[in-house]
Enzyme design. Structure first.
Site, PDB file in Angstrom:
ATOM      1  N   ARG A   1      -5.537   1.238   5.337  1.00  0.00           N
ATOM      2  CA  ARG A   1      -4.590   1.554   4.299  1.00  0.00           C
ATOM      3  C   ARG A   1      -4.465   0.838   2.707  1.00  0.00           C
ATOM      4  O   ARG A   1      -3.858   1.467   2.122  1.00  0.00           O
ATOM      5  CB  ARG A   1      -2.840   2.241   4.269  1.00  0.00           C
ATOM      6  CG  ARG A   1      -2.520   0.386   5.877  1.00  0.00           C
ATOM      7  CD  ARG A   1      -1.270   1.086   6.380  1.00  0.00           C
ATOM      8  NE  ARG A   1      -1.135  -0.353   7.299  1.00  0.00           N
ATOM      9  CZ  ARG A   1      -1.374  -0.994   8.304  1.00  0.00           C
ATOM     10  NH1 ARG A   1      -1.959  -0.227   9.055  1.00  0.00           N
ATOM     11  NH2 ARG A   1      -0.112  -1.716   8.548  1.00  0.00           N
TER      12      ARG A   1
ATOM     13  N   GLU B   1      -0.416  -6.880   7.376  1.00  0.00           N
ATOM     14  CA  GLU B   1       0.795  -6.339   7.636  1.00  0.00           C
ATOM     15  C   GLU B   1       0.970  -7.483   8.883  1.00  0.00           C
ATOM     16  O   GLU B   1       0.158  -8.446   9.610  1.00  0.00           O
ATOM     17  CB  GLU B   1       0.874  -5.104   8.540  1.00  0.00           C
ATOM     18  CG  GLU B   1       2.382  -4.949   8.422  1.00  0.00           C
ATOM     19  CD  GLU B   1       3.365  -5.208   7.579  1.00  0.00           C
ATOM     20  OE1 GLU B   1       3.581  -6.333   7.011  1.00  0.00           O
ATOM     21  OE2 GLU B   1       3.593  -4.787   7.101  1.00  0.00           O
TER      22      GLU B   1
ATOM     23  N   HIS C   1       0.910  -1.065   0.059  1.00  0.00           N
ATOM     24  CA  HIS C   1       0.065   0.078  -0.038  1.00  0.00           C
ATOM     25  C   HIS C   1       0.575   1.190  -0.315  1.00  0.00           C
ATOM     26  O   HIS C   1       2.181   1.380   0.286  1.00  0.00           O
ATOM     27  CB  HIS C   1      -1.158   0.693   0.836  1.00  0.00           C
ATOM     28  CG  HIS C   1       0.063   0.006   2.515  1.00  0.00           C
ATOM     29  ND1 HIS C   1       0.433   1.148   3.597  1.00  0.00           N
ATOM     30  CD2 HIS C   1      -0.076  -1.190   3.401  1.00  0.00           C
ATOM     31  CE1 HIS C   1       1.084   0.663   3.946  1.00  0.00           C
ATOM     32  NE2 HIS C   1       1.140  -0.812   4.156  1.00  0.00           N
TER      33      HIS C   1
ATOM     34  N   HIS D   1       0.775  -5.735   2.309  1.00  0.00           N
ATOM     35  CA  HIS D   1       1.844  -5.303   2.971  1.00  0.00           C
ATOM     36  C   HIS D   1       3.336  -5.308   2.882  1.00  0.00           C
ATOM     37  O   HIS D   1       2.947  -5.787   2.168  1.00  0.00           O
ATOM     38  CB  HIS D   1       0.917  -5.036   4.882  1.00  0.00           C
ATOM     39  CG  HIS D   1      -0.429  -4.748   5.076  1.00  0.00           C
ATOM     40  ND1 HIS D   1      -0.305  -3.495   5.416  1.00  0.00           N
ATOM     41  CD2 HIS D   1      -1.972  -5.240   4.864  1.00  0.00           C
ATOM     42  CE1 HIS D   1      -1.801  -3.046   5.237  1.00  0.00           C
ATOM     43  NE2 HIS D   1      -2.835  -4.439   4.899  1.00  0.00           N
TER      44      HIS D   1
END
Length: 264
Positions: A62, A89, A11, A188
């Protein structure tokens, strides 16, 4: 010639990325630079002629926001998006919220690199007294996950990320890929590294040297058995991409002024 093509990316820059803090499972929106990165990524993918049929994201804002901005720039807002915590993530446990450069000053750059980049080293787990514990584990988005909240991770190595990502890859993403769909994965840094390790067969030792910059699309070209036809390709200005990679690597290093004077 490639049988399947897949675009993967980390991202755009998040607010805590800019502050050089371990963000992990804390939900942060994109920074102003991160918004520009996602928009520029969409413009570049449009110029290259990509047409996506399906997008996969994590459940963190995000990741989703990056996908929205990319599709908007491409004029493909209608493309379906599927989100899963399995693309989240890496869970950095007790390190969440801490500044990477300060950690390097206190624990050494090599230790921080091991925590950030190694394959099978897990950081200390998050405890209920951690300032972000309640924010993460009381979040409604995890009530919709395919595991109970008490079984969600409290800290992860990259190996753990791959272990929880693989079922989603094999059961959800691969069938769509094999059906002929052009897939975009907006994920991520570490979930993307884990996926690259699996698809490209990167060794446990070599994965520590794989660094992904924010907002840069990665093209994977695969054969009928989903084996790579070559190494992954960063799409865009290669000189700028290498500078962005170095910027990410430097996040875990002591700032030069602090090296000269640790009391700064």
């Amino acid at each position: 010639m490639a049988k399947y093509r897949l675009v993967l990316l980390r991202h755009g820059e998040g607010a805590w990325t800019k502050e050089n803090r371990f963000c992990s499972w804390v939900d942060q929106k994109l920074s102003s630079d991160g918004i520009k990165e996602a928009q520029n990524c969409g413009k570049h993918l449009k110029a290259l002629g990509f047409e996506f049929d399906l997008v996969f994201t994590s459940v963190l804002s995000r990741s989703i926001q990056t996908a929205w901005l990319i599709l908007q720039e491409m004029g493909q807002e209608w493309v379906p998006i599927q989100s899963s915590w399995r693309l989240n993530e890496r869970h950095y446990g007790a390190l969440i919220g801490l500044n990477r450069a300060e950690m390097a000053l206190n624990h050494g750059e090599e230790q921080v690199k091991i925590w950030r980049r190694s394959y099978d080293v897990t950081p200390p787990p998050i405890s209920e007294s951690h300032p972000y514990y309640a924010e993460i584990y009381n979040d409604r988005r995890y009530k919709c996950s395919d595991v109970s909240q008490e079984n969600l991770p409290k800290a992860e190595s990259l190996k753990d990320v791959l272990d929880r990502l693989l079922p989603y890859w094999n059961e959800k993403i691969v069938p769509e890929l094999k059906s002929g769909k052009m897939i975009l994965i907006s994920a991520h840094g570490n979930s993307s590294r884990a996926l690259l390790k699996h698809v490209e067969g990167i060794s446990d030792e070599d994965i520590i040297n794989v660094t992904l910059p924010t907002g840069v699309p990665i093209l994977l070209e695969l054969d009928e058995n989903l084996h790579p036809l070559g190494p992954h390709q960063f799409l865009g200005d290669q000189e700028a991409i290498q500078a962005a990679i170095k910027k990410v690597e430097d996040q875990g290093k002591v700032k030069s002024a602090e090296k000269l004077n640790p009391n700064v």
